[in-house]
Design an enzyme around this catalytic site. Structure first.
Site, PDB file in Angstrom:
ATOM      1  N   TYR A  69      50.715  39.279  44.155  1.00  9.53           N
ATOM      2  CA  TYR A  69      49.725  38.542  43.309  1.00  9.53           C
ATOM      3  C   TYR A  69      48.380  38.195  43.910  1.00  9.53           C
ATOM      4  CZ  TYR A  69      47.914  33.971  41.570  1.00  9.53           C
ATOM      5  OH  TYR A  69      47.431  32.851  41.163  1.00  9.53           O
ATOM      6  N   GLU A 110      45.148  32.688  47.380  1.00 10.57           N
ATOM      7  CA  GLU A 110      45.972  33.774  47.655  1.00 10.57           C
ATOM      8  C   GLU A 110      45.387  34.989  48.006  1.00 10.57           C
ATOM      9  OE1 GLU A 110      49.479  33.766  48.284  1.00 10.57           O
ATOM     10  OE2 GLU A 110      49.701  31.367  47.870  1.00 10.57           O
ATOM     11  N   SER A 127      42.114  32.982  43.435  1.00  7.62           N
ATOM     12  CA  SER A 127      43.061  32.264  43.717  1.00  7.62           C
ATOM     13  C   SER A 127      43.069  32.347  45.397  1.00  7.62           C
ATOM     14  CB  SER A 127      44.650  32.656  43.294  1.00  7.62           C
ATOM     15  OG  SER A 127      45.459  32.146  44.398  1.00  7.62           O
TER      16      SER A 127
HETATM   17  P1  NDP Z   1      49.848  29.319  33.759  1.00  8.72           P
HETATM   18  O1  NDP Z   1      50.904  30.051  34.450  1.00  8.72           O
HETATM   19  O2  NDP Z   1      50.129  27.890  33.174  1.00  8.72           O
HETATM   20  O3  NDP Z   1      49.389  30.176  32.437  1.00  8.72           O
HETATM   21  C1  NDP Z   1      49.416  31.451  32.499  1.00  8.72           C
HETATM   22  C2  NDP Z   1      48.916  31.937  31.144  1.00  8.72           C
HETATM   23  O4  NDP Z   1      48.831  33.553  31.286  1.00  8.72           O
HETATM   24  C3  NDP Z   1      49.945  31.614  30.160  1.00  8.72           C
HETATM   25  O5  NDP Z   1      49.245  31.059  28.781  1.00  8.72           O
HETATM   26  C4  NDP Z   1      50.552  33.088  29.606  1.00  8.72           C
HETATM   27  O6  NDP Z   1      50.910  32.838  28.265  1.00  8.72           O
HETATM   28  C5  NDP Z   1      49.296  33.855  29.882  1.00  8.72           C
HETATM   29  N1  NDP Z   1      49.949  35.360  30.080  1.00  8.72           N
HETATM   30  C6  NDP Z   1      50.817  35.761  30.890  1.00  8.72           C
HETATM   31  N2  NDP Z   1      51.124  37.124  30.728  1.00  8.72           N
HETATM   32  C7  NDP Z   1      50.157  37.221  29.531  1.00  8.72           C
HETATM   33  C8  NDP Z   1      50.042  38.410  28.776  1.00  8.72           C
HETATM   34  N3  NDP Z   1      50.557  39.712  29.097  1.00  8.72           N
HETATM   35  N4  NDP Z   1      48.869  38.633  27.908  1.00  8.72           N
HETATM   36  C9  NDP Z   1      48.129  37.449  27.554  1.00  8.72           C
HETATM   37  N5  NDP Z   1      48.535  36.372  28.046  1.00  8.72           N
HETATM   38  C10 NDP Z   1      49.482  36.145  29.212  1.00  8.72           C
HETATM   39  O7  NDP Z   1      48.706  29.403  34.556  1.00  8.72           O
HETATM   40  P2  NDP Z   1      47.722  27.966  35.263  1.00  8.72           P
HETATM   41  O8  NDP Z   1      47.174  27.593  34.101  1.00  8.72           O
HETATM   42  O9  NDP Z   1      48.554  27.277  36.231  1.00  8.72           O
HETATM   43  O10 NDP Z   1      46.591  28.710  35.912  1.00  8.72           O
HETATM   44  C11 NDP Z   1      45.459  29.642  35.450  1.00  8.72           C
HETATM   45  C12 NDP Z   1      45.151  30.668  36.200  1.00  8.72           C
HETATM   46  O11 NDP Z   1      44.507  30.277  37.572  1.00  8.72           O
HETATM   47  C13 NDP Z   1      46.064  31.697  36.527  1.00  8.72           C
HETATM   48  O12 NDP Z   1      45.491  33.057  36.449  1.00  8.72           O
HETATM   49  C14 NDP Z   1      46.258  31.348  37.943  1.00  8.72           C
HETATM   50  O13 NDP Z   1      46.798  32.743  38.654  1.00  8.72           O
HETATM   51  C15 NDP Z   1      45.161  30.836  38.378  1.00  8.72           C
HETATM   52  N6  NDP Z   1      45.333  30.002  39.510  1.00  8.72           N
HETATM   53  C16 NDP Z   1      46.210  28.838  39.455  1.00  8.72           C
HETATM   54  C17 NDP Z   1      46.701  28.028  40.537  1.00  8.72           C
HETATM   55  C18 NDP Z   1      47.375  26.609  40.347  1.00  8.72           C
HETATM   56  O14 NDP Z   1      47.638  26.122  41.109  1.00  8.72           O
HETATM   57  N7  NDP Z   1      47.708  26.347  38.991  1.00  8.72           N
HETATM   58  C19 NDP Z   1      46.314  28.320  41.811  1.00  8.72           C
HETATM   59  C20 NDP Z   1      45.127  29.360  41.906  1.00  8.72           C
HETATM   60  C21 NDP Z   1      44.957  30.091  40.618  1.00  8.72           C
HETATM   61  P3  NDP Z   1      52.413  33.371  27.688  1.00  8.72           P
HETATM   62  O15 NDP Z   1      53.121  32.277  28.291  1.00  8.72           O
HETATM   63  O16 NDP Z   1      52.306  33.428  26.253  1.00  8.72           O
HETATM   64  O17 NDP Z   1      52.794  34.566  28.347  1.00  8.72           O
END
Ligand code: NDP
Length: 325
Positions: free
Chosen positions: A150, A128, A126
């Site tokens: 984060y 961040e 990220s």
């Molecule tokens: P989302 O928040 O949409 O998805 C996060 C996923 O992580 C969900 O499927 C969630 O599943 C899963 N998750 C959370 N906790 C757990 C756990 N304990 N065990 C297993 N799975 C877990 O994220 P995005 O798709 O938007 O982003 C994808 C990645 O990219 C992330 O890592 C994010 O930090 C990174 N990112 C995204 C940006 C953006 O603008 N979208 C920018 C920069 C980085 P559940 O709901 O079942 O918990």
């Protein structure tokens, strides 16, 4: 066709990646955490995906899952994706968005050593991790200096990607700037704005409460960013890649574009109020990415300009409102 393992498959990026991989004919495996409505809807929409119930916090379970699946490609998208949440839960954030990545890389290396087949990993890093970068645009050489739990957790995972690369594992770390789509939850400012704009456009009344209207972000179209990560997995060498549009817009500009698209017109400003409670405890400086390396080495470029991105999100929320009426 590759066997692909996606953590965070029920999230925004995970869903787009699963669809891209299924279209290519890949065997898709995904980690599912919460057995909620989102997971049930995913199962119903994609019965051909092999979903495995698990938790990023369970290192033993993660390791055995990777060993069992023996993926050709592993995309680590799961974790905490909200800066605000990370301030309330810094330790959980460190475990899920930091340590779990190292567990996955270690397991992938074991599979690679055992089978003799390359396991290509992509870490969803990220912007961040740069915190209050003193200069912009940020690129792969910008110092890693996070200012939120984060950002710090993501920085650890980013460094571990480099560490495992040094051990012979193909781990690309894609430093993603903000990317949006109709699949963003309304807890994120962009989708909060488009959902409110659709409502205000339909009802002709209503107030959208926002924090810092002058905060600038580099917002791109989520499926473009997923495409970049696939390219990074399949590139001849693993590396760090900034993925960004290179253009910034303020929160106010996002709100104006959304409200205009919803038909509010020149009176859009009457529907926006600033709420100091919604300011971030510490906001990052101007974040704008320089994706020249991804353009050059991955042949990647963003395809959806800002107005079109906002328009697609608003149109989706207008449709949702109509369907629920
Ligand atoms: P989302 O928040 O949409 O998805 C996060 C996923 O992580 C969900 O499927 C969630 O599943 C899963 N998750 C959370 N906790 C757990 C756990 N304990 N065990 C297993 N799975 C877990 O994220 P995005 O798709 O938007 O982003 C994808 C990645 O990219 C992330 O890592 C994010 O930090 C990174 N990112 C995204 C940006 C953006 O603008 N979208 C920018 C920069 C980085 P559940 O709901 O079942 O918990």
């Amino acid at each position: 066709m590759p066997r692909v393992f996606i953590t965070g498959i029920t999230g925004q990026d995970g869903g787009y990646l699963a669809e891209q991989m299924l279209a290519e004919g890949a065997e898709v495996h995904g980690l599912v955490h919460a057995e909620d409505g989102t997971a049930a809807a995913f199962r119903a929409a994609h019965p051909e995906v092999h979903l495995h119930h698990g938790d990023l916090a369970d290192a033993t379970g993660l390791r055995s899952l990777v060993n069992e699946i023996e993926p050709d490609e592993l995309f680590n998208f799961a974790g905490i994706s909200s800066v605000a949440y990370s301030w309330e839960h810094p330790i959980v954030t460190a475990e899920l968005s930091g340590v779990a990545a190292a567990v996955l890389f270690q397991a992938a290396l074991q599979v690679q050593d055992r089978t003799g087949r390359r396991v290509a990993c992509v870490q969803a890093s990220s912007s961040e991790i740069f915190g209050n970068a003193p200069s912009w645009p940020q690129n792969e050489g910008t110092p890693v200096d996070p200012v939120s739990p984060y950002g710090a957790a993501k920085a650890y995972a980013h460094h571990m990607a480099g560490v495992y690369r040094g051990k012979g594992l193909h781990v690309a770390s894609c430093i993603l700037f903000n990317h949006e789509s109709p699949r963003r939850p309304t807890t994120f400012v962009t989708r909060k704005i488009t959902a409110a704009a659709a409502r205000i456009g339909a009802e002709g009344t209503g107030i959208l409460r926002l924090g810092n209207l002058d905060a600038r972000r580099d917002w791109g179209w989520a499926p473009d960013y997923v495409d970049a990560m696939v390219r990074a997995a399949r590139h001849s060498t693993a590396d760090d890649f900034v993925i960004a549009t290179g253009q910034t817009h303020t929160v106010a500009e996002f709100a104006e574009a959304a409200l205009r698209r919803a038909g509010v017109g020149d009176s859009w400003r009457d529907h926006v109020e600033v709420d100091p409670e919604l300011f971030r405890p510490i906001d990052t400086a101007t974040m704008v990415g320089d994706a020249a390396k991804a353009r050059r080495e991955l042949g990647w470029a963003p395809t959806v300009p800002f107005d079109e991105l906002v328009g697609r999100m608003v149109d989706h929320d207008v449709e949702l409102l109509r369907a629920s009426a």
